[in-house]
Design a protein around this motif. Structure first.
Motif, PDB file in Angstrom:
ATOM      1  N   LEU A  67      40.537  42.022  42.807  1.00 23.67           N
ATOM      2  CA  LEU A  67      39.498  42.794  43.469  1.00 23.67           C
ATOM      3  C   LEU A  67      40.040  44.205  43.736  1.00 23.67           C
ATOM      4  CD1 LEU A  67      36.642  41.894  44.468  1.00 23.67           C
ATOM      5  CD2 LEU A  67      37.627  41.750  46.754  1.00 23.67           C
ATOM      6  N   ALA A  68      39.157  45.186  43.655  1.00 24.89           N
ATOM      7  CA  ALA A  68      39.579  46.568  43.891  1.00 24.89           C
ATOM      8  C   ALA A  68      40.231  46.728  45.265  1.00 24.89           C
ATOM      9  CB  ALA A  68      38.380  47.500  43.761  1.00 24.89           C
ATOM     10  N   ASN A  69      39.820  45.874  46.217  1.00 27.88           N
ATOM     11  CA  ASN A  69      40.344  45.960  47.584  1.00 27.88           C
ATOM     12  C   ASN A  69      41.852  45.780  47.658  1.00 27.88           C
ATOM     13  OD1 ASN A  69      37.557  45.083  47.397  1.00 27.88           O
ATOM     14  ND2 ASN A  69      37.544  45.005  49.621  1.00 27.88           N
ATOM     15  N   ILE A 110      40.065  44.908  36.896  1.00 23.75           N
ATOM     16  CA  ILE A 110      39.690  45.105  38.292  1.00 23.75           C
ATOM     17  C   ILE A 110      38.178  44.969  38.455  1.00 23.75           C
ATOM     18  CG2 ILE A 110      39.617  46.774  40.187  1.00 23.75           C
ATOM     19  CD1 ILE A 110      42.258  47.865  39.239  1.00 23.75           C
ATOM     20  N   THR A 111      37.792  44.246  39.484  1.00 22.78           N
ATOM     21  CA  THR A 111      36.373  44.067  39.775  1.00 22.78           C
ATOM     22  C   THR A 111      36.074  44.484  41.206  1.00 22.78           C
ATOM     23  OG1 THR A 111      34.533  42.482  39.654  1.00 22.78           O
ATOM     24  CG2 THR A 111      36.608  41.662  40.540  1.00 22.78           C
ATOM     25  N   GLU A 112      34.839  44.851  41.448  1.00 26.46           N
ATOM     26  CA  GLU A 112      34.378  45.152  42.799  1.00 26.46           C
ATOM     27  C   GLU A 112      33.454  44.033  43.256  1.00 26.46           C
ATOM     28  OE1 GLU A 112      33.562  49.445  43.687  1.00 26.46           O
ATOM     29  OE2 GLU A 112      33.641  49.611  41.504  1.00 26.46           O
ATOM     30  N   ASN A 159      28.709  47.882  46.430  1.00 30.49           N
ATOM     31  CA  ASN A 159      30.027  48.460  46.142  1.00 30.49           C
ATOM     32  C   ASN A 159      30.251  49.763  46.893  1.00 30.49           C
ATOM     33  OD1 ASN A 159      30.650  46.325  44.465  1.00 30.49           O
ATOM     34  ND2 ASN A 159      30.165  47.410  42.559  1.00 30.49           N
ATOM     35  N   SER A 160      29.181  50.543  47.085  1.00 34.09           N
ATOM     36  CA  SER A 160      29.306  51.806  47.826  1.00 34.09           C
ATOM     37  C   SER A 160      29.565  51.541  49.308  1.00 34.09           C
ATOM     38  CB  SER A 160      28.038  52.642  47.661  1.00 34.09           C
ATOM     39  OG  SER A 160      27.861  53.020  46.321  1.00 34.09           O
ATOM     40  N   THR A 211      33.369  44.739  34.514  1.00 37.19           N
ATOM     41  CA  THR A 211      32.087  44.927  33.832  1.00 37.19           C
ATOM     42  C   THR A 211      32.292  45.460  32.410  1.00 37.19           C
ATOM     43  OG1 THR A 211      31.946  47.087  34.950  1.00 37.19           O
ATOM     44  CG2 THR A 211      30.704  45.244  35.910  1.00 37.19           C
ATOM     45  N   THR A 212      33.302  46.291  32.236  1.00 35.34           N
ATOM     46  CA  THR A 212      33.622  46.804  30.896  1.00 35.34           C
ATOM     47  C   THR A 212      34.119  45.682  29.997  1.00 35.34           C
ATOM     48  OG1 THR A 212      34.183  48.989  31.790  1.00 35.34           O
ATOM     49  CG2 THR A 212      35.052  48.445  29.608  1.00 35.34           C
TER      50      THR A 212
END
Length: 561
Positions: A129-131, A150-152, A166-167, A188-189
């Protein structure tokens, strides 16, 4: 116990045996379930659902990406460090379909803990996770990891909602620290790239390792339990048999508040419920009770999987007590001892009794459970089908009914061994396949088992194993510490909380705040001590080994006084 002892201990209609070789691998079950239950919901989270058809498509895209856009080969290890979000099952099943070994990793780990696990497993890839990407940035140079995805949190939500969620996480709550990982690929990519290309479905054998599930030990060094496809298949089939009379395939809605990276939730929700085609409601943060209860209110849930700590918190919450429990028919408890008063309160609030079970990381994890038809609070029930249990004394001699001894387990769900640790494996697993659990138990004549003590010094905090040696190794690194010890002390909410004892070096002026900050910086939340006591000396054996049991006994006397 005689080989046939357990055969007549199961309720009518419950088979005493399963065929662990019914399926060749986990992927076969996934494919069959996703075809059979294609339009049924597999997972839901943050208001978004994922059907079994969608799960198969997305996991296939992720697998295709791994095969065609990385140099990863079957048998390579991929660390998956995610909370309960929809990306988790997609990543896990995608990795398996690509032939990789999943290394479940706690998202709350510190950099030190991450580095040890990644290095020990020889992980070559990481999904996180991006966190916690800022921690990955710190540790990757000291590991073999060369692929980072990496995922959000909101990545699998509809476009507008994804942007909003995500924002908010990044800019309003500000819980995504800055990081720089130029080699990283967005989740996602990866899925987009995976839509192109051909997937060569992995076809591992039953004895091939599917998951490295890390657990501690008496040494305090985290070890990877090698759980094979056959281990996981056996445990999901064992769960299926025991729930057959109460859970209807493709029709149940089960709440999943426990973290999927933990073996208890992993096997139940990702394996057993997948086999049954049921719907798992993923709770990302069960500590946020208001949000969790809001999620629960949206579903006529029929199953709930939790542990003592969570049951206490929920039953004390007015909003939870006001929910509609009319559809609830199965509540399962594991991970820590279920207290009588808590079980009774849960049944009073929800109208549904709790079935307590017992398991270990090394047993994939379920060893025993109370049958829904015949629950006995205060026991861990009877062994699941095709499982044998016995209790032995210090010399390994089996003990009669009613006599305590170390619980030993034999069955198709028992791990292959510890990753790259043959000596540690030999200490707990004999050539006949008997696993020594380290727990002291009593077997009653009717087959019900009671855990009466723990042989190990392990501390159990809210269902998570904490090993004193790890805590002591960290604490000993704090300047000014001469000697230290860590023990578990009883706690109403968490089962146990951690207390550390410190003998300062002469002239050192350590404070409680310094100790707690040091532990906070180096250990994940459930491993952090809540109490610190400074002493001039600690009780030791004649060879200088610290006697933790004496410290525990002294604490218990204080509580009873």
């Amino acid at each position: 116990m005689t080989p046939n002892f357990w055969k007549d201990k199961y309720p009518d209609g419950i088979a005493s045996e399963i065929d662990p070789d019914r399926y060749p691998n986990v992927q076969t079950v996934l494919r069959e379930s996703c075809e059979r239950f294609a339009n049924k919901i597999a997972f839901s989270n943050l208001g978004q659902t994922l059907t079994y058809r969608e799960l198969y498509a997305l996991s296939g895209q992720f697998a295709t990406y791994l095969q065609n856009h990385t140099d990863l080969k079957p048998g390579d290890r991929i660390a998956i460090q995610l909370p309960n979000v929809l990306q988790y099952p997609v990543a896990v099943f995608g990795a398996m379909r690509a032939g990789l070994i999943v290394v479940n990793t706690n998202p709350l780990y510190t950099a030190r803990e991450m580095q040890h696990q990644f290095k020990d497993a020889g992980a070559l890839a990481l999904v996180c996770l991006a966190n916690m990407a800022h921690l990955a940035e710190q540790v990757l140079p000291n590991t073999q990891i060369r692929h980072v995805i990496i995922t959000e949190v909101g990545d699998l939500l509809p476009p507008l909602k994804r942007l909003v969620v995500n924002s908010v996480v990044k800019y309003v709550k500000k819980i995504v620290p800055a990081y720089r990982l130029p080699q990283a690929v967005k989740f996602t990519t990866a899925l987009t790239k995976g839509r192109q290309g051909t997937l060569k479905e992995s076809q591992p054998h039953g004895d091939d390792v599917a998951v490295l599930q890390y657990t501690g030990g008496t040494t305090g060094i985290a070890k990877g339990a090698m759980l094979t496809h056959r281990n996981l298949l056996a445990n999901m089939l064992q769960c299926q048999v025991l729930m057959a009379s109460n859970m209807e395939e493709g029709c149940e809605i089960v709440i999943a508040p426990l973290p999927l990276y933990h073996i208890y939730a992993f096997t139940f929700h990702c394996m057993a419920m997948m086999l049954l085609g049921n719907h798992n409601v993923l709770i990302t943060n069960p500590r946020d009770l208001p949000t969790m209860i809001k999620d629960l209110s949206k579903w006529k849930f029929t199953g709930f999987v939790g542990l003592n700590t969570l049951f206490v918190a929920l039953c004390n919450n007015e909003a939870f007590r006001a929910l509609d429990f009319s559809a609830l028919k199965v509540t399962l408890s594991g991970g820590m001892a279920l207290q009588h008063a808590v079980a009774e309160r849960w049944e009073q609030v929800t109208g549904c009794g709790v079935c307590e079970g017992y398991g270990m990381t090394e047993t994939s994890p379920v060893v025993s459970v109370n049958p829904i038809q015949h629950r006995r609070i205060g026991t861990i029930g009877i062994p699941v089908p095709s499982t044998d249990c016995k209790v032995v004394d210090e010399d390994g001699v089996a003990q009669p009914f009613g006599q305590p001894g170390e619980l030993c387990v034999q069955g198709p769900q028992v791990m292959k061994g510890y990753w790259n640790r043959p000596e540690a494996t030999a200490e707990v697993l004999n050539p006949e396949g008997w696993l020594r659990t380290g727990d002291i138990a009593v077997i009653d004549p009717d087959g019900y088992i009671r855990i009466v003590d723990r042989k190990k010094d392990m501390i159990l905090v809210s269902g998570f194993n904490v090993y004193p040696n790890e805590l002591e190794d960290v604490l000993a690194q704090l300047p000014g510490v001469l000697q230290c010890a860590a023990i578990g002390v009883p706690d109403e909410k968490a089962g146990e909380q951690i207390k550390v004892f410190v003998v300062p070096k002469p002239g050192a002026s350590l404070t409680t705040e310094q100790v707690l900050k040091h532990m906070h910086d180096n250990l994940t939340g459930y491993k952090r001590p809540r109490q610190v006591e400074f002493r001039d000396s600690l009780p030791t054996t004649n060879v200088g080994k610290i006697l933790r049991r004496e410290l525990r006994d002294a604490e218990l006397k204080k509580l009873k006084a």
